[in-house]
Design an enzyme around this catalytic site. Structure first.
Site, PDB file in Angstrom:
ATOM      1  N   ARG A 207      -1.700  -0.602  -2.984  1.00 40.23           N
ATOM      2  CA  ARG A 207      -1.922   0.652  -4.128  1.00 40.23           C
ATOM      3  C   ARG A 207      -3.422   0.028  -4.592  1.00 40.23           C
ATOM      4  NH1 ARG A 207       0.202   2.698  -9.264  1.00 40.23           N
ATOM      5  NH2 ARG A 207       0.399   0.529 -10.104  1.00 40.23           N
TER       6      ARG A 207
ATOM      7  N   HIS B 201      -2.317  -2.406 -11.300  1.00 34.70           N
ATOM      8  CA  HIS B 201      -1.668  -3.062 -12.368  1.00 34.70           C
ATOM      9  C   HIS B 201      -1.013  -4.638 -12.064  1.00 34.70           C
ATOM     10  CE1 HIS B 201      -1.913   0.513 -14.865  1.00 34.70           C
ATOM     11  NE2 HIS B 201      -1.250   1.299 -13.877  1.00 34.70           N
TER      12      HIS B 201
END
Length: 264
Positions: free
Chosen positions: A72, A47
């Site tokens: 991530r 994100h």
């Protein structure tokens, strides 16, 4: 040259590790966050705004600080996991791990044969972590599976039993969305609190590190009180936004209209 596995060793001794989250590109925020005192920094390729092309530059910025670098990844895609580790990350966090098969595939992508299927080629990892990197990588690399859906909760015990899985990492936004239909990072009440508390207890019982994302402050303290030991306490984006809003709120007598607090 720094010891690459220091954070993993701390977690395995039962210590708490405070993690910072990186959404912003350019590297400077990584330097600021790393020098603020975080034990680790996670580059968010799911994100965040950094993108795969900015990964190495961000890892290079982290390397100028005492913080350990994690990534991530966007999803359970072995090439992304291997690329992050070859670029020098000492750990990975993988989203949407819903089943033991997902967890097993995650671990296998991060371990060399015969334990797994990670392809050998630690390009930057060997450069920054030393010639002995490959010998210690299987034992030292942190592998976190994100628990963020009702389906993952149903399979939690089996996921936690996955050989080679170091930790689980709660994404409160997606978990709350899955459980209640409303995304929030505030896990301190209701079904979301019960789930977050259950994950911490179950992970600790299995000897798996419980981790979680928070915006810092009270939420981070609440996570620590529940037994979480890998606690993200703020992202660069959220901390910048919160500080800017606080200054303007003070000067103007309230938060600027139309600017909700950041979810991340």
């Amino acid at each position: 040259m720094r010891e690459p596995w220091a954070v993993a060793e701390r977690l395995r001794r039962g210590e708490v590790v405070l993690n910072g989250w990186l959404h912003l590109p350019g590297g400077v925020s990584a330097e600021v966050m790393g020098r603020a005192g975080y034990d680790a920094l996670t580059v968010d390729l799911q994100h965040g705004l950094i993108g795969d092309g900015g990964l190495v530059g961000t890892l290079q910025a982290i390397a100028t600080t005492p913080a350990a670098p994690l990534v991530r990844v966007p999803g359970l895609h072995p090439p992304d996991l291997m690329r992050a580790l070859d670029a020098g990350a000492v750990g990975v966090i993988c989203p949407m791990i819903d089943t033991p098969d997902h967890a097993d595939a995650l671990v296998r992508a991060c371990r060399y044969a015969p334990a797994g299927q990670r392809s050998f080629g630690p390009t930057r990892a060997r450069l920054v972590h030393g010639d002995a990197y490959a010998a210690g990588a299987d034992a030292g690399t942190l592998v976190f599976a994100m628990i963020e859906t009702a389906r993952a909760l149903e399979h939690l015990d089996a996921i936690l039993a996955t050989p080679g899985l170091d930790g689980v990492y709660v994404g409160p936004g997606d978990l709350s969305l899955s459980l209640t239909g409303h995304a929030t990072l505030d896990f301190r009440a209701g079904a979301v609190h019960d789930a977050v508390a259950h994950i911490a207890r179950a992970a600790a019982a299995r000897g798996v590190v419980p981790g979680i994302f928070t915006q810092g402050g009270d939420l981070a303290r609440a996570a620590l009180d529940l037994g979480y030991r890998f606690v993200t306490a703020g992202s660069d984006l959220a901390l910048l936004s919160t500080a800017a809003r606080a200054v303007l709120g003070d000067l103007r007598g309230g938060a600027p209209p139309g600017t909700p607090p950041p979810l991340y």
